[in-house]
Scaffold this active site. Structure first.
Site, mmCIF file in Angstrom:
data_model
loop_
_atom_site.group_PDB
_atom_site.id
_atom_site.type_symbol
_atom_site.label_atom_id
_atom_site.label_comp_id
_atom_site.label_asym_id
_atom_site.label_seq_id
_atom_site.Cartn_x
_atom_site.Cartn_y
_atom_site.Cartn_z
ATOM 1 N N ARG A 101 0.852 -1.184 0.000
ATOM 2 C CA ARG A 101 0.000 0.000 0.000
ATOM 3 C C ARG A 101 0.888 1.235 0.000
ATOM 4 O O ARG A 101 1.652 1.445 0.957
ATOM 5 C CB ARG A 101 -0.909 0.007 1.239
ATOM 6 C CG ARG A 101 -1.697 1.279 1.378
ATOM 7 C CD ARG A 101 -2.626 1.292 2.586
ATOM 8 N NE ARG A 101 -3.294 2.580 2.624
ATOM 9 C CZ ARG A 101 -3.331 3.398 3.670
ATOM 10 N NH1 ARG A 101 -2.777 3.051 4.826
ATOM 11 N NH2 ARG A 101 -3.926 4.569 3.582
ATOM 12 N N HIS A 158 -3.006 10.868 0.891
ATOM 13 C CA HIS A 158 -2.443 10.658 2.223
ATOM 14 C C HIS A 158 -1.864 11.996 2.686
ATOM 15 O O HIS A 158 -0.675 12.131 2.931
ATOM 16 C CB HIS A 158 -1.412 9.532 2.201
ATOM 17 C CG HIS A 158 -1.176 8.874 3.543
ATOM 18 N ND1 HIS A 158 -1.277 7.516 3.750
ATOM 19 C CD2 HIS A 158 -0.862 9.402 4.752
ATOM 20 C CE1 HIS A 158 -1.003 7.243 5.030
ATOM 21 N NE2 HIS A 158 -0.746 8.377 5.654
ATOM 22 N N GLU A 212 -7.485 8.334 6.350
ATOM 23 C CA GLU A 212 -7.807 8.993 7.621
ATOM 24 C C GLU A 212 -8.255 10.439 7.461
ATOM 25 O O GLU A 212 -7.574 11.364 7.930
ATOM 26 C CB GLU A 212 -6.595 8.936 8.570
ATOM 27 C CG GLU A 212 -6.109 7.530 8.887
ATOM 28 C CD GLU A 212 -5.081 7.495 10.013
ATOM 29 O OE1 GLU A 212 -4.695 8.561 10.514
ATOM 30 O OE2 GLU A 212 -4.658 6.384 10.388
ATOM 31 N N ASN A 232 -7.551 1.743 10.015
ATOM 32 C CA ASN A 232 -6.257 1.961 10.654
ATOM 33 C C ASN A 232 -6.487 1.981 12.155
ATOM 34 O O ASN A 232 -7.399 2.662 12.636
ATOM 35 C CB ASN A 232 -5.645 3.308 10.241
ATOM 36 C CG ASN A 232 -5.205 3.324 8.778
ATOM 37 O OD1 ASN A 232 -5.335 2.323 8.066
ATOM 38 N ND2 ASN A 232 -4.699 4.458 8.328
ATOM 39 N N TYR A 254 -4.475 2.100 16.063
ATOM 40 C CA TYR A 254 -3.266 2.205 16.887
ATOM 41 C C TYR A 254 -3.531 2.088 18.381
ATOM 42 O O TYR A 254 -2.757 1.481 19.105
ATOM 43 C CB TYR A 254 -2.529 3.522 16.584
ATOM 44 C CG TYR A 254 -1.914 3.507 15.199
ATOM 45 C CD1 TYR A 254 -0.676 2.913 14.981
ATOM 46 C CD2 TYR A 254 -2.598 4.031 14.107
ATOM 47 C CE1 TYR A 254 -0.127 2.846 13.711
ATOM 48 C CE2 TYR A 254 -2.054 3.965 12.826
ATOM 49 C CZ TYR A 254 -0.816 3.373 12.634
ATOM 50 O OH TYR A 254 -0.277 3.296 11.372
ATOM 51 N N GLU A 269 -3.580 -0.135 8.146
ATOM 52 C CA GLU A 269 -2.417 0.264 8.943
ATOM 53 C C GLU A 269 -2.557 -0.255 10.362
ATOM 54 O O GLU A 269 -3.628 -0.154 10.959
ATOM 55 C CB GLU A 269 -2.278 1.790 9.084
ATOM 56 C CG GLU A 269 -1.732 2.503 7.901
ATOM 57 C CD GLU A 269 -1.635 4.015 8.139
ATOM 58 O OE1 GLU A 269 -1.396 4.452 9.279
ATOM 59 O OE2 GLU A 269 -1.819 4.746 7.157
HETATM 60 C C1 FCB Z 1 -1.490 7.230 10.788
HETATM 61 C C2 FCB Z 1 -1.044 7.757 9.445
HETATM 62 C C3 FCB Z 1 0.318 7.284 9.015
HETATM 63 C C4 FCB Z 1 1.284 7.240 10.169
HETATM 64 C C5 FCB Z 1 0.693 6.470 11.314
HETATM 65 C C6 FCB Z 1 1.611 6.322 12.501
HETATM 66 O O1 FCB Z 1 -2.372 8.107 11.366
HETATM 67 O O2 FCB Z 1 -1.981 7.399 8.454
HETATM 68 O O3 FCB Z 1 0.747 8.138 7.982
HETATM 69 O O4 FCB Z 1 1.638 8.515 10.521
HETATM 70 O O5 FCB Z 1 -0.481 7.077 11.741
#
Ligand code: FCB
Length: 430
Positions: A71, A113, A158, A276, A278, A340
């Site tokens: 990607r 992006h 995002e 995505n 985290y 992600e």
């Molecule tokens: C996301 C982004 C990516 C990177 C990660 C850690 O929010 O899409 O570009 O910065 O976080």
């Protein structure tokens, strides 16, 4: 050992501005990130990983990792500087795509992006409706060039960050701090997706970073959810903005930028939703709000307790299971792809922290799949250490280390670990 389903896609992800460098080469125009600050250590994306010149070497790393898909994102100001098609920019992506196909790696292209051409920002950027139409023109140009070879497309990455961090907290370019602009920008980003999605050949998706909100007070969680998630889930996935969102933001905007027919345009058919993930966020009543949650002025936001990555983000794999199951329940029939997931840790080679993070989150994906979620693939963020936006080069998300002095790439232990997991499609016991 736990097995992933047949056909599960193993991928690695990057983004143009974070790795390419070569910001003034081959006719590229400035984006909103060129010259944007403050950025930690005064870093800029000028050279980044020099991927624009070293993409062949990076293709080699992808091949050695054995991933099924890569990607990447296309830089809008590189292929359409000042609104004119730049052959040299398109050629770069064409060579990249050919290089992937030659190595048996499926390209997955993201169109946006975060690197908006600066000249569009000067005309209002995402607060100007015209930007959505310019985006559709750009999408058509890229689709015409790469559509015969790219099977998977992601319109936006995002849009929450573009709208809420770019226009609310000001941490991201263009650095505005205006709660109304957050929603104007969000709507125009949604519209841009809808206009562009119709023009793309192949599988079409959009990547969101849904907020996983937790807390004991259901009303507080619902409210933050309407603002942070409803603004995208509503029009993109259900075909309407939630009434609650209008109610909570009535003191900030009258939403008159939403015109008749917009929501129908935004609600274009999707072949998959990119997710995505985290970390999680805790929300509770009795605070003073946060600039990235406009409309939630009397709520408190905090991190969940527990171990954190180098970003200070709490490591909470169960949030990913929760999110995937929620999306499956609320939007049945919509395939999900983790576009992600990954972690920043400083260690250059022996990155056990990252292996632990990936292990935990891949386990969370399996938990969701076993509970019925239709998850088709997983892209690790990121192939390389890179320019981490406002944090500059200080935060390292790569499974491959980059020495920014020499541009030497060195595999971390996590790269070998990920290669083995991908090859066997099994998650080893912890
Ligand atoms: C996301 C982004 C990516 C990177 C990660 C850690 O929010 O899409 O570009 O910065 O976080």
């Amino acid at each position: 050992m736990r097995r992933f389903p047949e056909g599960f896609v193993w991928g690695a992800a990057t983004a143009a501005y974070q790795i390419e460098g070569a910001v003034a080469e081959d006719g590229r125009a400035p984006s909103i990130w060129d010259g944007f600050g403050p950025i930690a250590n005064g870093d800029t994306g000028e050279t980044a990983c020099d991927h624009y010149h070293r993409y062949r070497e990076d293709l080699g790393h992808l091949a050695d990792l054995g991933v099924g898909s890569y990607r990447f994102s296309v830089s809008w100001p590189r292929v359409l500087p000042y609104g004119k098609v730049e052959r040299r920019g398109l050629d770069f992506y064409s060579r990249l795509v050919d290089g992937l196909l030659e190595r048996g790696i499926e390209p997955a292209a993201t169109l946006y992006h975060w690197d908006l051409p600066r000249e569009l920002e000067e005309r209002g950027g995402w607060t100007d409706r015209d930007t959505a139409h310019r985006f559709a023109e750009y999408a058509a140009v890229v689709a015409e060039e790469l559509g015969d070879r790219v099977p998977t497309w992601i319109t936006l990455n995002e849009p929450w960050c573009s709208a809420f961090l770019g226009h609310g907290t000001g941490e991201h370019a263009p650095g505005r701090r205006d709660p109304e602009a957050v929603f104007t920008a969000a709507h125009h980003l949604n519209l841009a997706h809808g206009l562009a999605a119709r023009l793309l050949p192949g599988r079409r998706g959009v990547t969101l970073n849904p907020q996983v909100l937790r807390g004991p007070d259901a009303a507080a969680v619902r409210r933050a959810d309407a603002v942070g998630n409803g603004v995208f889930f509503g029009p993109l996935l259900s075909g309407a903005y939630p009434e609650e969102l209008f109610a909570h933001t009535a003191h900030l905007t009258d939403w008159s930028f939403v015109r008749d027919g917009d929501v129908e345009t935004i609600h274009a058919p999707l072949d998959f939703l990119g997710v995505n993930y985290y970390t999680t966020t805790v929300v509770a009543p009795g605070g003073t709000g946060r600039a990235d949650f406009p409309g939630c002025e009397d709520l408190a936001f905090s991190a969940e307790p527990g171990p954190v990555t180098d970003m200070g983000w709490t490591i909470e794999p169960s949030g990913l299971t929760e999110l995937l199951l929620r999306l499956s329940r609320e939007y049945p029939g919509l395939p999900l792809v983790i576009t992600e997931n990954g972690a920043a840790f400083p260690e250059p080679v022996r990155d056990e922290g990252r292996i632990g993070y990936l292990h935990g989150h891949l386990g969370a994906v399996l938990d969701a799949i076993e509970a019925g979620a239709d998850v088709r693939g997983y892209y690790v963020w990121s192939l390389l250490d890179n320019f981490e936006w406002a944090f500059g080069y200080g935060k390292r998300f790569g499974i491959i280390h980059v020495d920014y002095e020499t541009q030497r790439r060195t595999w971390k232990d996590s790269a070998r670990w990920y290669r083995d997991v991908a090859a066997s499609a099994t998650l080893p016991d912890a």
